[in-house]
Structures are given as C-alpha cells and as structure tokens.
Design a protein around this motif. Structure first.
Motif, PDB file in Angstrom:
ATOM      1  N   GLY A  19       0.702  -1.333  -0.146  1.00  0.00           N
ATOM      2  CA  GLY A  19       0.096  -0.063  -0.045  1.00  0.00           C
ATOM      3  C   GLY A  19       0.760   1.207  -0.218  1.00  0.00           C
ATOM      4  O   GLY A  19       1.983   1.357   0.809  1.00  0.00           O
ATOM      5  N   TRP A  20       0.441   2.164  -0.903  1.00  0.00           N
ATOM      6  CA  TRP A  20       1.171   3.552  -0.978  1.00  0.00           C
ATOM      7  C   TRP A  20       0.198   4.756  -1.153  1.00  0.00           C
ATOM      8  O   TRP A  20      -0.597   4.484  -1.871  1.00  0.00           O
ATOM      9  CB  TRP A  20       2.299   3.320  -2.127  1.00  0.00           C
ATOM     10  CG  TRP A  20       3.298   4.398  -2.062  1.00  0.00           C
ATOM     11  CD1 TRP A  20       4.316   4.330  -1.451  1.00  0.00           C
ATOM     12  CD2 TRP A  20       3.258   5.501  -3.086  1.00  0.00           C
ATOM     13  NE1 TRP A  20       4.942   5.821  -1.861  1.00  0.00           N
ATOM     14  CE2 TRP A  20       4.325   6.245  -2.922  1.00  0.00           C
ATOM     15  CE3 TRP A  20       2.284   5.710  -4.105  1.00  0.00           C
ATOM     16  CZ2 TRP A  20       4.548   7.193  -3.737  1.00  0.00           C
ATOM     17  CZ3 TRP A  20       2.531   6.951  -4.703  1.00  0.00           C
ATOM     18  CH2 TRP A  20       3.684   7.702  -4.597  1.00  0.00           C
ATOM     19  N   ARG A  21       0.367   5.785  -0.711  1.00  0.00           N
ATOM     20  CA  ARG A  21      -0.364   7.064  -0.874  1.00  0.00           C
ATOM     21  C   ARG A  21       0.412   8.318  -0.581  1.00  0.00           C
ATOM     22  O   ARG A  21       1.352   8.474   0.235  1.00  0.00           O
ATOM     23  CB  ARG A  21      -1.425   6.811   0.195  1.00  0.00           C
ATOM     24  CG  ARG A  21      -2.430   8.130   0.097  1.00  0.00           C
ATOM     25  CD  ARG A  21      -3.864   7.500   0.757  1.00  0.00           C
ATOM     26  NE  ARG A  21      -4.466   8.633   1.135  1.00  0.00           N
ATOM     27  CZ  ARG A  21      -5.263   9.037   2.088  1.00  0.00           C
ATOM     28  NH1 ARG A  21      -5.087   8.335   3.254  1.00  0.00           N
ATOM     29  NH2 ARG A  21      -5.826  10.188   2.399  1.00  0.00           N
ATOM     30  N   VAL A  22       0.056   9.297  -1.526  1.00  0.00           N
ATOM     31  CA  VAL A  22       0.687  10.506  -1.070  1.00  0.00           C
ATOM     32  C   VAL A  22      -0.367  11.310  -0.629  1.00  0.00           C
ATOM     33  O   VAL A  22      -1.572  11.416  -0.901  1.00  0.00           O
ATOM     34  CB  VAL A  22       1.260  11.055  -2.304  1.00  0.00           C
ATOM     35  CG1 VAL A  22       1.756  12.763  -2.048  1.00  0.00           C
ATOM     36  CG2 VAL A  22       2.393  10.407  -3.072  1.00  0.00           C
ATOM     37  N   VAL A  23      -0.216  11.915   0.625  1.00  0.00           N
ATOM     38  CA  VAL A  23      -1.014  12.740   1.439  1.00  0.00           C
ATOM     39  C   VAL A  23      -0.455  14.150   1.282  1.00  0.00           C
ATOM     40  O   VAL A  23       0.522  14.533   1.628  1.00  0.00           O
ATOM     41  CB  VAL A  23      -1.313  12.236   2.900  1.00  0.00           C
ATOM     42  CG1 VAL A  23      -2.119  13.232   3.814  1.00  0.00           C
ATOM     43  CG2 VAL A  23      -1.373  10.771   3.127  1.00  0.00           C
ATOM     44  N   GLU A  24      -1.366  15.104   1.131  1.00  0.00           N
ATOM     45  CA  GLU A  24      -1.197  16.634   0.934  1.00  0.00           C
ATOM     46  C   GLU A  24      -1.675  17.194   2.360  1.00  0.00           C
ATOM     47  O   GLU A  24      -3.111  16.911   2.463  1.00  0.00           O
ATOM     48  CB  GLU A  24      -1.773  17.042  -0.299  1.00  0.00           C
ATOM     49  CG  GLU A  24      -1.331  16.635  -1.453  1.00  0.00           C
ATOM     50  CD  GLU A  24      -1.648  17.251  -2.806  1.00  0.00           C
ATOM     51  OE1 GLU A  24      -2.190  18.621  -2.552  1.00  0.00           O
ATOM     52  OE2 GLU A  24      -1.467  17.046  -3.644  1.00  0.00           O
ATOM     53  N   ILE A  25      -0.894  18.039   2.809  1.00  0.00           N
ATOM     54  CA  ILE A  25      -1.256  18.397   4.169  1.00  0.00           C
ATOM     55  C   ILE A  25      -1.285  19.823   4.152  1.00  0.00           C
ATOM     56  O   ILE A  25      -0.154  20.627   3.653  1.00  0.00           O
ATOM     57  CB  ILE A  25      -0.237  18.055   5.333  1.00  0.00           C
ATOM     58  CG1 ILE A  25      -0.096  16.539   5.277  1.00  0.00           C
ATOM     59  CG2 ILE A  25      -0.750  18.583   6.657  1.00  0.00           C
ATOM     60  CD1 ILE A  25       1.131  15.935   5.804  1.00  0.00           C
ATOM     61  N   PRO A  26      -2.606  20.710   4.353  1.00  0.00           N
ATOM     62  CA  PRO A  26      -2.453  22.111   4.086  1.00  0.00           C
ATOM     63  C   PRO A  26      -1.602  22.814   4.848  1.00  0.00           C
ATOM     64  O   PRO A  26      -1.390  22.342   6.165  1.00  0.00           O
ATOM     65  CB  PRO A  26      -3.890  22.336   4.154  1.00  0.00           C
ATOM     66  CG  PRO A  26      -4.670  21.109   5.093  1.00  0.00           C
ATOM     67  CD  PRO A  26      -3.778  20.071   4.765  1.00  0.00           C
ATOM     68  N   ALA A  27      -1.357  24.062   4.859  1.00  0.00           N
ATOM     69  CA  ALA A  27      -0.676  24.827   5.416  1.00  0.00           C
ATOM     70  C   ALA A  27      -1.080  25.124   6.523  1.00  0.00           C
ATOM     71  O   ALA A  27      -2.087  25.255   7.123  1.00  0.00           O
ATOM     72  CB  ALA A  27      -0.057  26.171   4.735  1.00  0.00           C
ATOM     73  N   SER A  28      -0.209  25.389   7.906  1.00  0.00           N
ATOM     74  CA  SER A  28      -0.703  25.844   9.166  1.00  0.00           C
ATOM     75  C   SER A  28       0.246  26.663   9.911  1.00  0.00           C
ATOM     76  O   SER A  28       1.568  26.589   9.462  1.00  0.00           O
ATOM     77  CB  SER A  28      -0.874  24.283   9.902  1.00  0.00           C
ATOM     78  OG  SER A  28      -0.999  24.680  11.114  1.00  0.00           O
TER      79      SER A  28
END
Length: 132
Positions: free
Chosen positions: A93-102
């Motif tokens: 399993g593999w995934r790219v997660v985009e995390i919004p700015a904080s």
C-alpha cells in the motif's frame, strides 16, 4: 632606486599587473563560491520537513491506520508519501497525502493507507514542501 628594484633589474624579473588582477579575480571567485554554497545550505534547511512514525494499526487485510508527526515550516503546504509493507518488506500500500498549510511548526496526523494484501507495518517514506 630601491634594493628590490636593483635586484629585479639585475635578474630580469618584472612585476606584472596582470598577476595582481588574476589573484584578485581568483579571490573574488572563491568568495562568490563560498557564498553560493552557504546560501544553498541555508535555503535547503528553510524548507526541510521532518517526519516520524508514531504508530500504526493493521485494521484489516485492506487497510492500515498510520499515526505520524511532521515538523515543517509554518505557512507552507506539505506532502508526505506513506507506505504499508508486508512481512517480506514488499510494498502492499502506498499513498501521497497532501497536508494544508498551518501556522503550527509540529503537527500530529493519522491517515489510512489502502492495501492490496495483509500488511505488517506502516511508515512515512518521505515528506517535502509543496512548491507554491
């Protein structure tokens, strides 16, 4: 006439202004190279993202829940590649997660990784700052 001038005349030595220019140019190039390398190092650390896996839980044979913490520059979007592996270290399993700015420097996150087979581990492969 000084003693140095007399010796130069006697032995055929002459002082060349081209040599001074060459040395000055060499020193200038060296200072510019050191400045460029220094700025490259500083620029690289300004956008550095650190990620640590804090936990994982094999939910079933089709998913893994992954807990992780990132340390990133405030105000910048981040992306992380998260991965699940089986007992033979094959990627299931593999995934790219985009995390919004904080505005926070460090954040704890939990994501689910869909898998194609039963996984035995989950972890963060890498994280990076997303270009604006």
């Amino acid at each position: 006439m000084t003693t140095q001038d007399m010796l130069d005349d006697r032995y055929g030595r002459r002082r060349s202004p081209a040599r001074r220019w060459f040395l000055a140019l060499g020193a200038l190039v060296a200072v510019a190279a050191v400045g460029y390398v220094g700025w490259s190092v500083v620029q690289g650390t300004l956008d550095a993202v650190d990620a640590d896996t804090t936990s994982f839980e094999v939910v079933d044979e089709h998913s893994v829940s992954l807990g992780f913490q990132i340390t990133s520059p405030p105000g910048r979007d981040v992306a992380c590649a998260i991965e699940a592996q089986d007992e033979e270290h094959g990627v299931v399993g593999w995934r790219v997660v985009e995390i919004p700015a904080s505005e926070l420097h460090a954040r704890a996150l939990r994501e689910v990784i869909p898998t194609t087979a039963l996984a035995t581990t989950g972890f963060v492969n890498s994280c990076w700052v997303v270009a604006p």
